[in-house]
Write an enzyme that holds these catalytic residues in place. Structure first.
Site, PDB file in Angstrom:
ATOM      1  N   HIS A   1       0.840  -1.206   0.000  1.00 12.36           N
ATOM      2  CA  HIS A   1       0.000   0.000   0.000  1.00 12.36           C
ATOM      3  C   HIS A   1       0.877   1.259   0.000  1.00 12.36           C
ATOM      4  O   HIS A   1       0.577   2.243  -0.669  1.00 12.36           O
ATOM      5  CB  HIS A   1      -0.891   0.034   1.245  1.00 12.36           C
ATOM      6  CG  HIS A   1      -1.817  -1.129   1.387  1.00 12.36           C
ATOM      7  ND1 HIS A   1      -1.680  -2.064   2.379  1.00 12.36           N
ATOM      8  CD2 HIS A   1      -2.915  -1.488   0.674  1.00 12.36           C
ATOM      9  CE1 HIS A   1      -2.649  -2.953   2.276  1.00 12.36           C
ATOM     10  NE2 HIS A   1      -3.414  -2.647   1.254  1.00 12.36           N
TER      11      HIS A   1
ATOM     12  N   GLN B   1     -17.867  -6.926  -1.149  1.00 14.00           N
ATOM     13  CA  GLN B   1     -16.947  -7.703  -1.983  1.00 14.00           C
ATOM     14  C   GLN B   1     -16.487  -9.001  -1.322  1.00 14.00           C
ATOM     15  O   GLN B   1     -15.652  -9.717  -1.861  1.00 14.00           O
ATOM     16  CB  GLN B   1     -15.745  -6.861  -2.421  1.00 14.00           C
ATOM     17  CG  GLN B   1     -14.764  -6.529  -1.321  1.00 14.00           C
ATOM     18  CD  GLN B   1     -13.734  -5.520  -1.794  1.00 14.00           C
ATOM     19  OE1 GLN B   1     -14.036  -4.355  -2.025  1.00 14.00           O
ATOM     20  NE2 GLN B   1     -12.494  -5.972  -1.942  1.00 14.00           N
TER      21      GLN B   1
HETATM   22  P1  AMP Z   1      -6.310  -4.120  -0.374  1.00 17.01           P
HETATM   23  O1  AMP Z   1      -6.193  -3.283   0.842  1.00 17.01           O
HETATM   24  O2  AMP Z   1      -5.828  -5.522  -0.204  1.00 17.01           O
HETATM   25  O3  AMP Z   1      -7.677  -4.024  -1.018  1.00 17.01           O
HETATM   26  O4  AMP Z   1      -5.320  -3.485  -1.424  1.00 17.01           O
HETATM   27  C1  AMP Z   1      -5.387  -2.136  -1.776  1.00 17.01           C
HETATM   28  C2  AMP Z   1      -4.499  -1.899  -2.951  1.00 17.01           C
HETATM   29  O5  AMP Z   1      -3.151  -2.234  -2.603  1.00 17.01           O
HETATM   30  C3  AMP Z   1      -4.877  -2.773  -4.156  1.00 17.01           C
HETATM   31  O6  AMP Z   1      -4.779  -1.990  -5.328  1.00 17.01           O
HETATM   32  C4  AMP Z   1      -3.841  -3.845  -4.113  1.00 17.01           C
HETATM   33  O7  AMP Z   1      -3.572  -4.411  -5.381  1.00 17.01           O
HETATM   34  C5  AMP Z   1      -2.638  -3.090  -3.596  1.00 17.01           C
HETATM   35  N1  AMP Z   1      -1.654  -4.018  -3.027  1.00 17.01           N
HETATM   36  C6  AMP Z   1      -1.858  -4.951  -2.073  1.00 17.01           C
HETATM   37  N2  AMP Z   1      -0.739  -5.658  -1.859  1.00 17.01           N
HETATM   38  C7  AMP Z   1       0.195  -5.176  -2.709  1.00 17.01           C
HETATM   39  C8  AMP Z   1       1.568  -5.495  -2.980  1.00 17.01           C
HETATM   40  N3  AMP Z   1       2.197  -6.464  -2.332  1.00 17.01           N
HETATM   41  N4  AMP Z   1       2.210  -4.778  -3.917  1.00 17.01           N
HETATM   42  C9  AMP Z   1       1.581  -3.788  -4.591  1.00 17.01           C
HETATM   43  N5  AMP Z   1       0.297  -3.433  -4.384  1.00 17.01           N
HETATM   44  C10 AMP Z   1      -0.381  -4.118  -3.455  1.00 17.01           C
END
Ligand code: AMP
Length: 282
Positions: A37, A61
């Protein structure tokens, strides 16, 4: 840095910025923030005058048997991370602020969401598309940042923006990994010590796939079989899917690999479902 809970307040803030001619970057998250993030937020800060990060564990979701209740939540810690990176505003609405009890609108993208995680998690992308559409309408950002870790989500977001004429640019950002290769995820906290070690098999199998491609292999079924046989060597791993698909339309490649290819995998380690992927251009 401000923490904002209401739609009205966030709209007023953005209106003020717009009046000053400032650009607005947006990073949607479900909190439990980590280096992945952080990389999105840093990119957003580098490219925009103002940055909003939303922290919202979106109930629509999650499937009925998924981890909505257990999903890690720590707004105070998350806000401190956002502040340290230089985010201007955290938007953390309660569910009832976004969803009225009699809401009756859904946002469904067909085709792209019928495959990969979409076929394994029915309704998941409808929930993502609905909440992101709402955030886009509320915030009206110039650019929105998404991690390539969720490669299907990136493809779906691009289509959402195209088909719905949202005035926002989707900016995909590279996957951030732990030192041993494991893609960082908020769900990694569910892993026991042994499972955490076993989870290396995801990135290991993809690294091997990349080597196989670099050595000249162009046959999708052969590549897929090589990945599968690598993963099944790990006794704690249970394969959900391994695919070789077109990077834009996510259509399965069953013969010769060419163009922009995406190799996404989903694997259970114990009860935890992990995803990872690589892309390759030919
Ligand atoms: P989430 O909180 O899991 O919904 O993720 C929020 C955003 O962070 C989404 O766009 C994810 O793809 C991105 N994200 C989560 N983990 C990673 C990672 N390891 N590397 C890059 N982006 C990430």
């Amino acid at each position: 840095m401000m923490i904002v809970k209401t739609i009205e307040e966030i709209r007023d803030l953005v209106k003020g910025w717009r009046a000053e001619g400032l650009s607005v970057g947006y990073v949607p998250t479900m909190g439990a923030l980590h280096e992945g993030h952080k990389s999105l937020m840093e990119r957003a800060i580098a490219e925009n005058d103002r940055v909003i990060t939303s922290i919202f564990v979106n109930p629509t979701q999650f499937g009925p048997n998924e981890d909505f209740e257990a999903y890690p939540r720590d707004l105070e810690k998350d806000a401190a991370l956002c502040d340290s990176v230089g985010v201007h505003v955290v938007f953390a609405p309660e569910a009832q602020e976004l969803y009225l009890p009699d809401k009756c609108t859904s946002v469904h993208i067909s085709g792209l969401t019928d495959v990969l995680c979409g076929s394994k998690r029915p309704g998941h992308f409808d929930g993502v598309c609905l909440v992101v559409s709402k955030f886009f309408n509320i915030i009206r950002p110039d650019k929105a940042y998404f991690g390539q870790k969720d490669a299907q989500q990136v493809a779906v977001m691009k289509r959402l923006v195209r088909d719905m004429n949202f005035e926002v640019e989707i900016v995909p950002c590279p996957i951030v990994r732990e030192a041993d290769g494991l893609a960082i995820s908020s769900r990694n906290v569910y892993l026991s010590v042994e499972e955490r070690k076993a989870a290396q098999v995801l990135s290991k199998s993809l690294k091997m796939a990349k080597n196989v491609l670099e050595q000249g292999e162009r046959n999708a079924p052969i590549l897929k079989a090589a990945i599968l046989s690598c993963i099944i060597q790990e006794p704690m791993a249970k394969i959900d899917y391994v695919e070789v698909v077109d990077g834009e339309n996510l259509e399965s490649i069953n013969g010769e690999i060419k163009g922009h290819v995406l190799i996404p995998i989903a694997v259970y380690i114990g009860k935890t479902r992990l995803i990872d992927n690589i892309t390759y251009d030919l």
